[in-house]
Enzyme design. Structure first.
Site, PDB file in Angstrom:
ATOM      1  CB  SER A 156      -3.113  -2.068   1.260  1.00 30.73           C
ATOM      2  OG  SER A 156      -2.178  -2.870   0.604  1.00 30.73           O
ATOM      3  CG  ASP A 199      -2.490   0.544  -5.843  1.00 34.14           C
ATOM      4  OD1 ASP A 199      -1.422  -0.031  -5.550  1.00 34.14           O
ATOM      5  OD2 ASP A 199      -3.316   0.940  -5.002  1.00 34.14           O
ATOM      6  CG  HIS A 253      -0.585   1.000  -2.082  1.00 37.74           C
ATOM      7  ND1 HIS A 253      -1.491   0.156  -2.680  1.00 37.74           N
ATOM      8  CD2 HIS A 253      -0.365   0.487  -0.832  1.00 37.74           C
ATOM      9  CE1 HIS A 253      -1.803  -0.824  -1.857  1.00 37.74           C
ATOM     10  NE2 HIS A 253      -1.138  -0.640  -0.724  1.00 37.74           N
TER      11      HIS A 253
END
Length: 513
Positions: free
Chosen positions: A229, A454, A482
């Site tokens: 991320s 995602d 995610h």
């Protein structure tokens, strides 16, 4: 991202939002909750990398000490300001899970955020990394500057954070907008009052320089890294500044560094809408789905739930708080991070449609790291501090225009994600870093991983980053949730493990399902 970019969010995540360690724990924690409640941009020209720690900052050493359950902990002092390396220092908090075999190097990790604790991530999830990685590499996590135990940014009391997080982020009147402006300005002023000396130095470029200091301190000639991320943005900035020091970087759930703050917010909101629709498509096939049997009608029911909460807060049986619309939105987003949490989201929605928002509130608390006793980690504050200095942000009028665009593109999440970043309009330190593509010219191959649905970091961002990096390579997971490594299929895990251990990339255009 803000938090939903995990946990990562820009406006939600960093969402992402919002850290992978939190996402990995969502299923088990959510089960307890329910039980208790019954475009690719042209790359910018390469710029010379700044002097590394070996030239501008002599890296220290880390005195590792046992800290339980096979882990070792330590600290490393780094300059507050790399322009004045002999000045004030920040002690970075680190953790190490030693290699199980003959050590070949160290694998540095970052779980996302910004604001996610890398120390907590390794302690919670370190042993779920691949066997070959665990054998050959010490697994290392660190709390970035301003985060967790590394000179944390401090802005608000716990009560003030509660007020901020429940504030209506889709203002329908001048009065609601004025209230939002007041709490957002108060957020920025609180950070200036309590952390003024640090705010100019918590950006991603400085954190990336800290990573090179860690690399030098553990004795690695080149960096081996896994970032999830927001950790992909951090890793990309590391490669941009220190391309010659890259051994192998995995950027999982990638951000696109070329996007403006507004573009990031709007595209992230659309990512959450895509994930919500994927959940709804699955829900209507299940016998316990509270959304009916039609996808479009089910999506409309979710919108109606948010509109209902905007007019009257849902009840809550766990404490004295009410569940306002913003808390419903936080709670709705959290289970979208991991497909395994979808059954719990069905139950939570069924309760909410009967007026009980307790389960959604518990989900919201997970995402913003609020404990049941009302205390918070500093994730929300550090998340805001990093994002506000990483990229320029508009004034209040600019936020209004951005929110209108986002609402049209993503009806359930658009306004919320945009307005959640409003403190940046009042931030005492303005960003001088214009968004641009990062090339990392001259680096070793870098593996970029994207998940097609995602919610926090849309798949297009991974495609963009892989094409922007001079030596970027894309690995695709056709799936939900995610990031991919810790919760994806064996195909993903094996490809990443092979690359990190042996330096061998997966075949071009590899897609795992």
């Amino acid at each position: 991202m803000r938090r939903w970019a995990g946990v990562e969010r820009r406006g939600l995540v960093t969402v992402d939002g919002r850290a992978k360690a939190r996402a990995a724990a969502v299923t088990l924690m959510a089960l307890a909750v329910i039980t208790a409640c019954t475009t690719t941009d042209t790359p910018a020209p390469a710029t010379p990398a700044p002097a590394g720690p070996s030239e501008a900052f002599v890296s220290g050493t880390i005195a590792w000490k046992d800290c339980g359950d096979g882990f070792q902990c330590g600290t490393l002092d780094v300059p507050v300001d790399y322009a004045a390396p002999s000045g004030e220092k920040i002690p970075l908090s680190l953790i190490k899970l030693p290699a199980t075999g003959t050590k070949k190097g160290s694998l540095l990790t970052n779980p996302g955020g910004p604001g996610g604790s890398g120390v907590n991530f390794v302690r919670m999830s370190g042993r779920t990394f691949g066997e070959s990685l665990r054998r050959d590499f010490d697994l290392i996590g660190f709390d970035p500057r301003g985060v967790g135990a590394s000179e944390p940014v401090q802005c608000l009391t716990d009560a003030q954070l509660d007020t901020y997080l429940k504030t209506d982020m889709s203002p329908d009147s001048d009065a609601e907008l004025q209230k939002l402006e007041k709490v957002s300005k108060g957020f920025a002023e609180g950070c200036e009052e309590h952390s003024a000396d640090l705010l100019a130095h918590v950006g991603t470029k400085d954190a990336a320089r800290d990573m090179d200091a860690i690399r030098a301190a553990v004795g690695d000639e080149k960096l081996t890294y896994y970032g999830a991320s927001y950790g992909t943005y951090l890793g990309a900035w590391y490669a941009e500044q220190f391309p010659q020091n890259v051994r192998a970087l995995v950027l999982d759930g990638a951000l696109d560094p070329s996007l403006t703050a507004a573009e990031t917010n709007i595209q992230q909101a659309k990512g959450f809408e895509t994930a919500l629709r994927a959940f709804t498509e699955d829900c209507v096939k299940q016998p316990d789905c509270p959304l009916g049997t039609d996808v479009d009608a089910g999506m409309k029911k979710i919108t109606q739930l948010l509109e209902k909460a905007d007019k009257q807060a849902l009840k809550n049986t766990s404490d004295t708080r009410k569940v306002e619309q913003s808390l419903v939105t936080w709670g709705l987003a959290t289970p979208l991070y991991q497909r395994e949490a979808w059954p719990m989201l069905r139950i939570a929605l069924a309760q909410a449609m009967k007026g009980d928002g307790t389960s959604l509130l518990r989900f919201a608390d997970l995402l913003v790291e609020r404990e049941q006793n009302g205390t918070f980690s500093n994730q929300t504050e550090s998340n805001m501090a990093v994002n506000c200095v990483d990229k320029p942000n508009p004034d209040v009028a600019g936020f209004q225009a951005e929110a209108d665009t986002a609402a049209a593109a993503a009806p359930n999440f658009g306004e919320f994600i945009v307005w959640n970043t409003l403190p940046c309009a009042y931030w005492p330190v303005k960003s001088a870093e214009e968004p641009r593509a990062l090339r990392a010219a001259g680096s070793a191959p870098i593996l970029v991983v994207g998940t097609t649905r995602d919610p926090a970091t849309p798949y297009q961002w991974a495609k963009n980053l892989a094409s922007q990096l001079e030596n970027g390579h894309l690995l695709t997971y056709d799936g939900d949730g995610h990031t991919a490594y810790l919760s994806g299929p064996p195909c993903i895990r094996n490809a990443i493990d092979t690359y990190l251990t042996a330096g061998t990339l997966p075949p071009e255009n590899t897609t795992c399902t």
